[in-house]
Design an enzyme around this catalytic site. Structure first.
Site, short mmCIF file in Angstrom:
data_model
loop_
_atom_site.label_atom_id
_atom_site.label_comp_id
_atom_site.label_asym_id
_atom_site.label_seq_id
_atom_site.Cartn_x
_atom_site.Cartn_y
_atom_site.Cartn_z
CD GLU A 105 56.07 27.34 41.34
OE1 GLU A 105 56.43 27.51 40.16
OE2 GLU A 105 55.00 26.82 41.65
CG ASP A 106 56.04 29.59 37.03
OD1 ASP A 106 55.67 29.23 38.17
OD2 ASP A 106 55.45 29.20 36.00
CG ASP A 109 47.18 32.39 40.32
OD1 ASP A 109 46.71 33.47 40.65
OD2 ASP A 109 46.59 31.62 39.55
CG PHE A 159 46.90 33.73 31.99
CD1 PHE A 159 46.90 32.75 32.97
CD2 PHE A 159 47.50 33.46 30.77
CE1 PHE A 159 47.48 31.52 32.74
CE2 PHE A 159 48.08 32.22 30.53
CZ PHE A 159 48.07 31.26 31.52
NE ARG A 172 55.90 25.55 28.76
CZ ARG A 172 55.19 25.47 29.89
NH1 ARG A 172 55.46 26.29 30.88
NH2 ARG A 172 54.23 24.60 30.03
P1 IMP Z 1 49.02 28.45 42.15
O1 IMP Z 1 49.09 27.06 42.73
O2 IMP Z 1 47.61 28.85 41.88
O3 IMP Z 1 49.76 29.46 42.97
O4 IMP Z 1 49.65 28.38 40.72
C1 IMP Z 1 50.95 28.15 40.47
C2 IMP Z 1 51.16 27.72 39.03
O5 IMP Z 1 50.10 28.10 38.14
C3 IMP Z 1 52.39 28.38 38.51
O6 IMP Z 1 53.54 27.64 38.80
C4 IMP Z 1 52.11 28.48 37.03
O7 IMP Z 1 52.54 27.31 36.37
C5 IMP Z 1 50.61 28.59 36.91
N1 IMP Z 1 50.19 30.00 36.74
C6 IMP Z 1 49.62 30.80 37.67
N2 IMP Z 1 49.37 32.03 37.18
C7 IMP Z 1 49.79 31.99 35.89
C8 IMP Z 1 49.82 32.98 34.83
O8 IMP Z 1 49.41 34.14 34.96
N3 IMP Z 1 50.37 32.55 33.65
C9 IMP Z 1 50.84 31.30 33.44
N4 IMP Z 1 50.84 30.36 34.41
C10 IMP Z 1 50.31 30.70 35.62
#
Ligand code: IMP
Length: 182
Positions: A105-106, A109, A159, A172
């Protein structure tokens, strides 16, 4: 050049440089080798689109056969806050039963995507060994109790963009991670 984006690259501040990312990839790849049984192949699952750069660069440092697979999930839409609205766009995968599986995963959050994916892989795919690696860990934004096996950098609740992470589809392609100061 006119682009359909309300954020300007001139305002972007570097948070993690290209060099720092590169060094971290080597460390993570080394740790990944120790997590999975020796001399066994690994299935790296790249979670599109955000993990495209991280996953492709990371596997270059893993010194054993790696099968790359790709799934696509969307959770942010065009916003800078998680919508809590997970959209599984493509979860097509081969049979991973009894395989060594690494979810790549990137960023984690809220943790909702990580929770969804971990449960999905455990229940549906029955891997031999499952591990989760994320480049960025936004621990302070967590809404569900989940932690990756490995992560590259902890980041504040801001962000971030670049190195695969986008804002409205832009940024990206930057080789570093940056943010727009408030
Ligand atoms: P989560 O389900 O809230 O943990 O979010 C995961 C996904 O939200 C990641 O795989 C990202 O694609 C996107 N995401 C969360 N935080 C950021 C950020 O700071 N910048 C860009 N994308 C984000």
């Amino acid at each position: 050049m006119t682009i359909n984006c309300d954020k300007d690259i001139k305002d972007l501040k570097v948070l993690i440089s290209e060099e720092e990312i590169k060094e971290k990839l080597k460390v993570l790849a080394n740790d990944i080798e120790t997590i999975f049984p020796r001399d066994e192949e690994i299935y790296a699952i790249c979670v599109l689109k955000g993990s495209v750069m991280f996953c492709s660069d990371l596997v270059k440092y893993i010194h054993r056969p790696v099968q790359m697979e790709f799934i696509r999930i969307s959770s942010y839409g065009n916003e800078t806050k998680s919508t809590n609205n997970l959209q599984a766009i493509d979860l097509t995968l081969p049979n991973l039963n009894d395989k060594n599986v690494l979810i790549v995963e990137d960023i984690i959050d809220t943790g909702l995507t990580a929770r969804f994916l971990t449960d999905l892989f455990k229940i549906k795919h029955l891997p031999k060994k499952l591990a989760f690696v994320t480049l960025l860990n936004k621990k302070c934004a967590r809404q569900v109790d989940i932690e990756p096996d490995l992560y590259g950098f902890e980041v504040d609740d801001k962000f971030v963009v670049g190195y695969g992470l986008d804002y409205k589809g832009y940024f990206r392609n930057l080789p570093y991670i940056g943010y727009f100061p408030a």
